[in-house]
Write a protein that holds these residues in place. Sequence first.
Motif, PDB file in Angstrom:
ATOM      1  N   ALA A   1      33.300-118.736  -9.484  1.00  0.00           N
ATOM      2  CA  ALA A   1      31.915-118.521  -9.036  1.00  0.00           C
ATOM      3  C   ALA A   1      31.779-117.028  -8.777  1.00  0.00           C
ATOM      4  O   ALA A   1      32.460-116.311  -8.374  1.00  0.00           O
ATOM      5  N   PHE A   2      30.528-116.562  -9.318  1.00  0.00           N
ATOM      6  CA  PHE A   2      30.095-115.217  -9.000  1.00  0.00           C
ATOM      7  C   PHE A   2      29.016-115.256  -7.917  1.00  0.00           C
ATOM      8  O   PHE A   2      28.212-116.001  -7.906  1.00  0.00           O
ATOM      9  N   VAL A   3      29.473-114.571  -6.857  1.00  0.00           N
ATOM     10  CA  VAL A   3      28.654-114.700  -5.610  1.00  0.00           C
ATOM     11  C   VAL A   3      28.299-113.257  -5.220  1.00  0.00           C
ATOM     12  O   VAL A   3      28.886-112.201  -4.816  1.00  0.00           O
ATOM     13  N   ALA A   4      26.797-113.256  -4.864  1.00  0.00           N
ATOM     14  CA  ALA A   4      26.236-111.988  -4.309  1.00  0.00           C
ATOM     15  C   ALA A   4      25.995-112.045  -2.909  1.00  0.00           C
ATOM     16  O   ALA A   4      25.694-113.111  -2.217  1.00  0.00           O
ATOM     17  N   ILE A   5      26.688-111.139  -2.199  1.00  0.00           N
ATOM     18  CA  ILE A   5      26.675-110.924  -0.602  1.00  0.00           C
ATOM     19  C   ILE A   5      25.501-109.966  -0.191  1.00  0.00           C
ATOM     20  O   ILE A   5      25.476-109.091  -0.608  1.00  0.00           O
ATOM     21  N   VAL A   6      24.317-110.618   0.192  1.00  0.00           N
ATOM     22  CA  VAL A   6      23.109-109.883   0.219  1.00  0.00           C
ATOM     23  C   VAL A   6      22.465-110.005   1.791  1.00  0.00           C
ATOM     24  O   VAL A   6      23.042-110.873   2.660  1.00  0.00           O
ATOM     25  N   GLY A   7      21.690-109.005   2.064  1.00  0.00           N
ATOM     26  CA  GLY A   7      21.151-109.084   3.451  1.00  0.00           C
ATOM     27  C   GLY A   7      20.570-107.599   3.936  1.00  0.00           C
ATOM     28  O   GLY A   7      20.918-106.515   3.364  1.00  0.00           O
TER      29      GLY A   7
ATOM     30  N   GLY B   1      22.777-102.816   1.941  1.00  0.00           N
ATOM     31  CA  GLY B   1      21.718-103.368   2.763  1.00  0.00           C
ATOM     32  C   GLY B   1      20.441-103.197   2.165  1.00  0.00           C
ATOM     33  O   GLY B   1      20.305-102.021   1.908  1.00  0.00           O
ATOM     34  N   LEU B   2      19.633-104.013   1.983  1.00  0.00           N
ATOM     35  CA  LEU B   2      18.273-103.618   1.300  1.00  0.00           C
ATOM     36  C   LEU B   2      17.244-103.142   2.408  1.00  0.00           C
ATOM     37  O   LEU B   2      17.118-103.602   3.550  1.00  0.00           O
TER      38      LEU B   2
ATOM     39  N   ASP C   1      11.864-110.860   1.278  1.00  0.00           N
ATOM     40  CA  ASP C   1      11.824-110.241  -0.106  1.00  0.00           C
ATOM     41  C   ASP C   1      13.024-110.795  -0.871  1.00  0.00           C
ATOM     42  O   ASP C   1      12.985-111.389  -2.249  1.00  0.00           O
ATOM     43  N   LEU C   2      14.050-111.153  -0.193  1.00  0.00           N
ATOM     44  CA  LEU C   2      15.321-111.634  -1.008  1.00  0.00           C
ATOM     45  C   LEU C   2      14.941-113.197  -1.199  1.00  0.00           C
ATOM     46  O   LEU C   2      15.527-113.660  -2.277  1.00  0.00           O
TER      47      LEU C   2
ATOM     48  N   ARG D   1      14.143-117.262  -5.402  1.00  0.00           N
ATOM     49  CA  ARG D   1      13.054-118.450  -5.796  1.00  0.00           C
ATOM     50  C   ARG D   1      12.669-118.229  -7.007  1.00  0.00           C
ATOM     51  O   ARG D   1      12.766-118.760  -8.273  1.00  0.00           O
ATOM     52  N   GLU D   2      12.363-116.661  -7.403  1.00  0.00           N
ATOM     53  CA  GLU D   2      11.847-116.097  -8.797  1.00  0.00           C
ATOM     54  C   GLU D   2      13.102-116.426  -9.829  1.00  0.00           C
ATOM     55  O   GLU D   2      12.646-116.874 -10.860  1.00  0.00           O
ATOM     56  N   ARG D   3      14.206-116.231  -9.536  1.00  0.00           N
ATOM     57  CA  ARG D   3      15.527-116.109 -10.424  1.00  0.00           C
ATOM     58  C   ARG D   3      16.048-117.631 -10.496  1.00  0.00           C
ATOM     59  O   ARG D   3      17.231-117.830 -11.286  1.00  0.00           O
ATOM     60  N   ARG D   4      15.674-118.588  -9.649  1.00  0.00           N
ATOM     61  CA  ARG D   4      16.131-119.877  -9.384  1.00  0.00           C
ATOM     62  C   ARG D   4      17.494-119.705  -9.083  1.00  0.00           C
ATOM     63  O   ARG D   4      18.480-120.530  -9.522  1.00  0.00           O
ATOM     64  N   ILE D   5      17.996-118.990  -8.263  1.00  0.00           N
ATOM     65  CA  ILE D   5      19.351-118.809  -7.694  1.00  0.00           C
ATOM     66  C   ILE D   5      19.571-119.461  -6.472  1.00  0.00           C
ATOM     67  O   ILE D   5      18.784-119.710  -5.571  1.00  0.00           O
TER      68      ILE D   5
END
Length: 298
Positions: free
Chosen positions: A7-13, A63-64, A105-106, A111-115
């Motif tokens: 599993a490839f997992v992005a950690i974002v925030g 961080g975004l 925004d995240l 939603r846009e990329r159906r993730i």
Amino acid sequence: MEKTVSAFVAIVGRPNVGKSSLLNRLVGEKVAIVSPKPQTTRTRITGIFTQKNTQFVFIDTPGLHQPKTKLSEFMVKQVKDSVADVDVAVLVTEPLGKIHPIEQDLLDRFRERRIPAILAINKIDTIAKKDSMMEKIDAFSKRFPFSAVVPISALTGDGVGELLDELSFHAKEGPHYFPDDAMTDQPEQVIVSEIIREKLLNNLNEEIPHGTAVSIEQMREREGKNLLDIHAVIYCEKDSHKGIVIGKQGAMLKKVASQARLEIESFLDVKVNLQCWVKVKEDWRNRPGVIRDLGFRE
């Protein structure tokens, strides 16, 4: 033979919510630097954790935030690119407060990329009553169909096992992309430079540490000796900053180098002779050529 899954997992925030601390906790080793200052992480850092037949490849991101320099623009692009091709994202947030526009925004990007995404409510060790975070959970749940909501503490490890369990549902059949004992894809040279930068962040005040970068000019083991010579150059943006980084009679630079040396020795399991120099590159964070030279590449 048991089939392998990954599993490839992005950690974002947002900045400073504990993404790098969570990565280190998940991997079981310090592969990302940690500082109380926001925007500590500048590039995508891959952490790897293999548990029996399942391999998790974690992508820790800056961080975004609203970019103010060319370097900041690079960092924001790193976040957006990281979300592009993952199996699942973990949105890390704090237990109290309202949803920030950056977090929205995240959500829009998921939603846009159906993730699929998991909401990780971090820093639960900082609140007295766990039900006080229900307002935040409800607000997020109304805006996005998270596959799971997991309260965690990256500091203590509470809830991290449950987070891994939820992530395993998103693993797909296929090969392990890294050796099972690997913990990161970062070269040793990069980790060493980041350790030095972490000590700068933790010892210097205000804006100055964000205007520093570290370049490792040499890493060479002495023949016949268990000793590694490391030559590092710390770049800052102004002559006045150079004086602050060096400190009175060199005290600050000695302190930073000493702290870094101890951690590098522990990480590499070898005695280290660390030599640090400080140089000025005027306004380097707004100079694309210098940014690339310092290793910030796509």
